[in-house]
Scaffold this motif. Structure first.
Motif, PDB file in Angstrom:
ATOM      1  N   VAL A  32     -40.410  67.620 -23.916  1.00 26.78           N
ATOM      2  CA  VAL A  32     -40.079  66.821 -22.393  1.00 26.78           C
ATOM      3  C   VAL A  32     -38.687  65.915 -22.514  1.00 26.78           C
ATOM      4  O   VAL A  32     -38.668  65.731 -23.794  1.00 26.78           O
ATOM      5  CB  VAL A  32     -40.678  66.042 -22.137  1.00 26.78           C
ATOM      6  CG1 VAL A  32     -40.512  65.194 -21.453  1.00 26.78           C
ATOM      7  CG2 VAL A  32     -42.095  66.389 -21.710  1.00 26.78           C
ATOM      8  N   THR A  33     -37.597  66.476 -21.789  1.00 31.09           N
ATOM      9  CA  THR A  33     -36.274  65.972 -22.033  1.00 31.09           C
ATOM     10  C   THR A  33     -34.889  65.590 -21.406  1.00 31.09           C
ATOM     11  O   THR A  33     -35.535  66.952 -20.018  1.00 31.09           O
ATOM     12  CB  THR A  33     -35.723  66.405 -23.356  1.00 31.09           C
ATOM     13  OG1 THR A  33     -34.108  65.835 -23.872  1.00 31.09           O
ATOM     14  CG2 THR A  33     -35.461  67.874 -23.025  1.00 31.09           C
ATOM     15  N   ASP A  34     -34.477  65.621 -20.903  1.00 29.38           N
ATOM     16  CA  ASP A  34     -32.894  65.497 -19.799  1.00 29.38           C
ATOM     17  C   ASP A  34     -32.743  66.574 -20.007  1.00 29.38           C
ATOM     18  O   ASP A  34     -31.791  67.373 -21.093  1.00 29.38           O
ATOM     19  CB  ASP A  34     -32.199  64.603 -19.934  1.00 29.38           C
ATOM     20  CG  ASP A  34     -31.436  64.773 -19.142  1.00 29.38           C
ATOM     21  OD1 ASP A  34     -31.281  65.094 -17.938  1.00 29.38           O
ATOM     22  OD2 ASP A  34     -29.987  63.952 -19.287  1.00 29.38           O
ATOM     23  N   ILE A  35     -32.775  68.507 -18.827  1.00 32.31           N
ATOM     24  CA  ILE A  35     -32.243  68.896 -19.045  1.00 32.31           C
ATOM     25  C   ILE A  35     -31.787  69.340 -17.533  1.00 32.31           C
ATOM     26  O   ILE A  35     -31.496  71.134 -17.172  1.00 32.31           O
ATOM     27  CB  ILE A  35     -33.055  70.454 -18.829  1.00 32.31           C
ATOM     28  CG1 ILE A  35     -34.627  70.977 -18.009  1.00 32.31           C
ATOM     29  CG2 ILE A  35     -34.094  70.368 -20.333  1.00 32.31           C
ATOM     30  CD1 ILE A  35     -35.748  71.343 -18.382  1.00 32.31           C
ATOM     31  N   ALA A  36     -31.882  68.714 -16.403  1.00 30.90           N
ATOM     32  CA  ALA A  36     -31.206  68.718 -15.609  1.00 30.90           C
ATOM     33  C   ALA A  36     -29.986  68.254 -14.902  1.00 30.90           C
ATOM     34  O   ALA A  36     -29.201  67.810 -16.377  1.00 30.90           O
ATOM     35  CB  ALA A  36     -31.790  67.719 -14.723  1.00 30.90           C
ATOM     36  N   ALA A  37     -28.887  69.262 -14.387  1.00 29.18           N
ATOM     37  CA  ALA A  37     -27.473  68.971 -14.019  1.00 29.18           C
ATOM     38  C   ALA A  37     -27.359  67.624 -13.495  1.00 29.18           C
ATOM     39  O   ALA A  37     -28.715  67.647 -12.774  1.00 29.18           O
ATOM     40  CB  ALA A  37     -26.654  69.972 -13.460  1.00 29.18           C
ATOM     41  N   ALA A  38     -26.443  66.881 -13.764  1.00 23.36           N
ATOM     42  CA  ALA A  38     -26.477  65.402 -13.195  1.00 23.36           C
ATOM     43  C   ALA A  38     -25.320  65.700 -11.999  1.00 23.36           C
ATOM     44  O   ALA A  38     -24.011  66.591 -12.047  1.00 23.36           O
ATOM     45  CB  ALA A  38     -25.008  64.366 -13.830  1.00 23.36           C
ATOM     46  N   ASP A  39     -25.602  65.915 -10.549  1.00 24.42           N
ATOM     47  CA  ASP A  39     -24.837  65.712  -9.170  1.00 24.42           C
ATOM     48  C   ASP A  39     -24.708  64.197  -8.653  1.00 24.42           C
ATOM     49  O   ASP A  39     -24.737  63.498  -8.952  1.00 24.42           O
ATOM     50  CB  ASP A  39     -26.111  66.286  -8.852  1.00 24.42           C
ATOM     51  CG  ASP A  39     -26.199  67.618  -9.007  1.00 24.42           C
ATOM     52  OD1 ASP A  39     -25.819  68.446 -10.121  1.00 24.42           O
ATOM     53  OD2 ASP A  39     -27.352  68.470  -8.470  1.00 24.42           O
ATOM     54  N   GLY A  90     -27.225  53.140 -14.816  1.00 21.54           N
ATOM     55  CA  GLY A  90     -27.952  53.243 -13.193  1.00 21.54           C
ATOM     56  C   GLY A  90     -27.330  53.852 -12.134  1.00 21.54           C
ATOM     57  O   GLY A  90     -28.078  52.990 -11.653  1.00 21.54           O
ATOM     58  N   SER A  91     -26.116  52.827 -12.315  1.00 19.59           N
ATOM     59  CA  SER A  91     -24.890  52.909 -11.187  1.00 19.59           C
ATOM     60  C   SER A  91     -24.862  54.055 -10.279  1.00 19.59           C
ATOM     61  O   SER A  91     -25.328  55.410 -11.618  1.00 19.59           O
ATOM     62  CB  SER A  91     -23.912  52.466 -11.008  1.00 19.59           C
ATOM     63  OG  SER A  91     -23.870  50.850 -11.366  1.00 19.59           O
ATOM     64  N   ALA A  92     -24.586  54.495  -8.802  1.00 18.31           N
ATOM     65  CA  ALA A  92     -25.173  56.447  -8.805  1.00 18.31           C
ATOM     66  C   ALA A  92     -23.642  56.984  -9.534  1.00 18.31           C
ATOM     67  O   ALA A  92     -22.308  55.885  -9.236  1.00 18.31           O
ATOM     68  CB  ALA A  92     -24.996  56.040  -7.112  1.00 18.31           C
ATOM     69  N   MET A  93     -23.488  57.738 -10.017  1.00 20.60           N
ATOM     70  CA  MET A  93     -22.275  58.359 -10.004  1.00 20.60           C
ATOM     71  C   MET A  93     -21.657  59.313  -9.079  1.00 20.60           C
ATOM     72  O   MET A  93     -22.238  59.825  -8.370  1.00 20.60           O
ATOM     73  CB  MET A  93     -22.643  59.373 -11.598  1.00 20.60           C
ATOM     74  CG  MET A  93     -22.986  58.423 -12.565  1.00 20.60           C
ATOM     75  SD  MET A  93     -23.753  59.824 -14.179  1.00 20.60           S
ATOM     76  CE  MET A  93     -24.680  61.170 -13.742  1.00 20.60           C
ATOM     77  N   ARG A  94     -20.157  59.306  -9.119  1.00 20.83           N
ATOM     78  CA  ARG A  94     -18.933  59.813  -8.739  1.00 20.83           C
ATOM     79  C   ARG A  94     -18.494  60.703  -9.219  1.00 20.83           C
ATOM     80  O   ARG A  94     -17.930  61.010  -9.798  1.00 20.83           O
ATOM     81  CB  ARG A  94     -18.092  59.016  -7.989  1.00 20.83           C
ATOM     82  CG  ARG A  94     -17.239  59.574  -7.275  1.00 20.83           C
ATOM     83  CD  ARG A  94     -16.172  58.286  -6.480  1.00 20.83           C
ATOM     84  NE  ARG A  94     -15.652  57.555  -7.537  1.00 20.83           N
ATOM     85  CZ  ARG A  94     -14.101  58.173  -8.083  1.00 20.83           C
ATOM     86  NH1 ARG A  94     -13.665  59.300  -7.319  1.00 20.83           N
ATOM     87  NH2 ARG A  94     -13.632  57.283  -8.706  1.00 20.83           N
ATOM     88  N   ALA A  95     -18.558  62.276  -8.389  1.00 21.04           N
ATOM     89  CA  ALA A  95     -17.788  63.295  -8.956  1.00 21.04           C
ATOM     90  C   ALA A  95     -16.564  63.368  -8.693  1.00 21.04           C
ATOM     91  O   ALA A  95     -16.017  63.529  -7.193  1.00 21.04           O
ATOM     92  CB  ALA A  95     -18.915  64.554  -8.285  1.00 21.04           C
TER      93      ALA A  95
END
Length: 229
Positions: A152-159, A168-173
């Protein structure tokens, strides 16, 4: 019935995509660790990787490859997917060998498939997942109760809007140009090439390597664009 994609499934059941689980299949080549350390999923011959992310997320292949120590990942074929008991378009780990709570990490022998779960799945209860039968899905599927993973680990793309793992802040692309790069190579190549040094304690150790580069051509293009030349 007829729901072959996450979008179709969510629309059919009138649930958000975040309430669904997405299955992605790979065949991975995992070489032995040069330092003799044990890989998370072992090493040797090509292994079937059953990766699971939430339906509103995409899988990041680089994260997955790094997490399992894979030298190469390729999409599994339909025949390879069926060989482990899964049904393409309607798949989940439930009922497959190595996917039950009784076969948890560290207990018994490794199953013929390796299940890798994104960490968001573990705190997303009552998901909709495939039933491994064409035309059917299961409701209220929960990790830990209905199936287990070997990793179990972080394997999702960051959107856009995803929470920053640091603050914890929302990331901006934003669009950008790579004008320079730094690659932390560690001892990957020095181990392979037997490039060692003797430290002050007269111990032989591999050289820690890095690669640092600046793209002069790209840099000039960026300067011109920035100043509207």
């Amino acid at each position: 019935p007829g729901a072959h994609t996450i979008e179709e499934l969510a629309n059919f059941l009138d649930v958000p995509k975040s309430r669904t689980a997405k299955a992605v299949f790979f065949m991975a080549t995992i070489p032995p660790d040069p330092k003799g350390l044990q890989r998370p999923l072992g090493s040797g011959q090509e292994q079937f990787i059953f990766a699971i992310v939430r339906g509103d997320m995409d899988l990041n292949e680089t994260k997955l490859a790094n997490a399992i120590g894979a030298k190469e990942l390729r999409p599994a074929t339909e025949d390879e997917i069926k060989a482990v008991g899964a049904v393409p378009g309607f798949a989940s780990p439930i009922g497959l060998v190595g996917a039950t709570p009784m076969v948890a990490p560290g207990r018994g022998q490794a199953p013929p498939l390796q299940i890798v779960v994104d960490d968001a799945i573990t705190f997303s209860p009552n998901l909709v997942a495939g039933a491994n039968e064409k035309g059917y899905h299961l409701l209220n599927v929960n990790y830990g109760r209905d199936y287990m993973a070997f990793l179990v680990t972080d394997i999702a793309a960051a959107d856009e809007g995803a929470a920053c793992p640091g603050c914890g802040s929302a990331m901006r692309a934003a669009r950008g140009v790579e004008v320079g790069n730094i690659f932390q190579l560690g001892t990957r190549y020095s181990d392979a090439l037997s490039c060692f040094f003797v430290d002050r304690d007269k111990q032989s150790k591999p050289v820690i390597m890095g690669s640092y580069g600046i793209g002069v051509g790209r840099l000039l293009a960026c300067i011109a664009e920035e100043h509207h030349d």
